[in-house]
Design an enzyme around this catalytic site. Sequence first.
Site, mmCIF file in Angstrom:
data_model
loop_
_atom_site.group_PDB
_atom_site.id
_atom_site.type_symbol
_atom_site.label_atom_id
_atom_site.label_comp_id
_atom_site.label_asym_id
_atom_site.label_seq_id
_atom_site.Cartn_x
_atom_site.Cartn_y
_atom_site.Cartn_z
ATOM 1 N N ARG A 95 0.802 -1.223 0.000
ATOM 2 C CA ARG A 95 0.000 0.000 0.000
ATOM 3 C C ARG A 95 0.840 1.281 0.000
ATOM 4 N NH1 ARG A 95 -3.107 -3.174 3.771
ATOM 5 N NH2 ARG A 95 -5.177 -3.696 2.915
ATOM 6 N N ASP A 107 -3.840 -2.555 -2.989
ATOM 7 C CA ASP A 107 -4.379 -3.393 -1.921
ATOM 8 C C ASP A 107 -4.773 -4.734 -2.520
ATOM 9 O OD1 ASP A 107 -6.798 -2.978 -3.228
ATOM 10 O OD2 ASP A 107 -7.369 -1.328 -1.902
ATOM 11 N N LYS A 133 2.177 -19.842 6.648
ATOM 12 C CA LYS A 133 1.234 -20.272 7.677
ATOM 13 C C LYS A 133 0.746 -19.043 8.458
ATOM 14 C CE LYS A 133 4.200 -21.117 11.663
ATOM 15 N NZ LYS A 133 3.516 -20.326 12.651
ATOM 16 N N ASP A 146 -0.266 -22.351 16.374
ATOM 17 C CA ASP A 146 0.867 -21.631 15.801
ATOM 18 C C ASP A 146 2.046 -22.547 15.501
ATOM 19 O OD1 ASP A 146 2.181 -19.237 14.966
ATOM 20 O OD2 ASP A 146 3.257 -19.171 16.864
ATOM 21 N N HIS A 205 4.766 -27.232 12.543
ATOM 22 C CA HIS A 205 6.162 -27.597 12.773
ATOM 23 C C HIS A 205 6.304 -28.952 13.477
ATOM 24 C CE1 HIS A 205 6.835 -23.637 11.461
ATOM 25 N NE2 HIS A 205 6.853 -23.018 12.618
ATOM 26 N N LYS A 253 6.179 -20.326 25.025
ATOM 27 C CA LYS A 253 6.928 -19.076 25.074
ATOM 28 C C LYS A 253 7.353 -18.784 26.513
ATOM 29 C CE LYS A 253 4.769 -17.016 21.004
ATOM 30 N NZ LYS A 253 6.028 -17.069 20.232
#
Length: 511
Positions: A67, A109, A173, A260, A265, A363
């Site tokens: 953009r 866009d 992903k 995630d 993975h 995490k």
Amino acid sequence: MSSESPLWENPLRDSADRRVPRIAGPSGLVIFGVTGDLARRKLLPAVYDLANRGLLPAGFSLIGYGRRDWTKEEFEAEVLDAVRDRVRTPWRQAVWEQLAAGIQFVKGDFVTDSAFDDLAAMTRRMDEERGTGGNWAYYLSVPPQYFSEVCNQLERSGLADSTDGWKRVVIEKPFGHDEDSATELNRIVNSVFPESSVFRIDHYLGKETVQNILVLRFANQMFEPLFSSGYIDHVQITMAEDIGLGGRAGYYDGIGAARDVMQNHLLQLLALVAMDEPVTFSPDELKAEKLKVLKATRPVGPFAQTTARGQYTAGWQGSEYVPGLREEEGFDPASTTETYAAATFEINSRRWAGVPFHLRTGKRLGRRVTEIALVFKDAPHQSFSPEQTEAQKSNVLVIRVQPDEGVLLRFGSKVPGSAMDVRDVNMDFSYSEAFTEQSPEAYERLILDALLDEASLFPTNEEVEESWRILDPVLNYWATAGRPEDYESGTWGPSGADRMLSRHGRKWRRP
């Protein structure tokens, strides 16, 4: 070879003859979402490094789509700024000048017809001026909700037409949030591009150590017979991060660690560890064996005892005191999105019957590490007394994916001295110490493979859907199970994860 040569160092040579580099033919790359973090940190530096290794054609073209109201010169300066400090190969001005000559930018866009018409005109111009031959890869570094719009516009504008040259789409992903959404996304993408032209990126599969799993297993007679229920007690696959959400709270909320990382993975690593030997290492043969494993895989219940999830709280990450998840800017304190996920799976096959696969990711854990640990069964008969072997634990084969890539084998050895005491020792192979060649960055390999139509390292639509089919029952249970457990930053997760393994007398390996 001298560093002045464009082939100064090339670990991406054809495996059949390392003297022959796998050089892409006439082609170009369009990056949608080129102003994003992934493009700046990974994609653009990877393109320069491929050019510096001599693996891109002289007329290679790079078109950024976004953009911003940038001219060619302004975009070129942005690319230069992005790659200068992040490249892995020595900086060579001549390589940059050749690459920069093929850099262009198109403003637009994802829904405006005229912008995609401008992009189509730009690709035709590059075909004529740069000799790209109508061969284009479209890299969708955009949120999944825009996949359908981009694909539909590529079809409408003729950019997906492969009559004159090949056209391929590369997709980042996450690919869906459950099996139904993944199936629908596959339908949309495959309505524009045939499956053979769709490359779904899982950057973990581009890592050198992940590919070495196949070599470790199938090029070494000493290891392959051991990968079975006759010798393995259980398998642990871990991807731990020491960072928090940072500025990704808005993206992460509602996705979580399982969607995630585990769905893609970790289940891909499971498939590579558990698959049978393919007839050849062609993309079709590899995919067939991975798919057989995924189809035989299911989560083990009851999920209250075989899974765990958590959210990190404030604590010490090394020498730094860090805030908890619910204090992270932009994160809903009432959210039940997990930052730690662990689950148990089994593979219904003769090779792996009765062997649990424990997968975990999180995490703000103790350290950043990704590894696969195959824990062996104890010897069926032990001639040594318990006192002699009290310092010995189970034998373990560990494949370290990152950051210290290598393979570790732990086994018992006699302690020097007059007594017959047994203690664990490690036999440790490190990539950095054993090889002088620099391992390529995963995105280098994957971008090159997409340009070369080498699909071995890219999951198919069936693999994606099977992975969601495996994980969906766990996610559905968690959706009704209340809040995740808290765990302190800098630790190794919630107490529920330890209970998962302790119920059978096992423990998580401490990397």
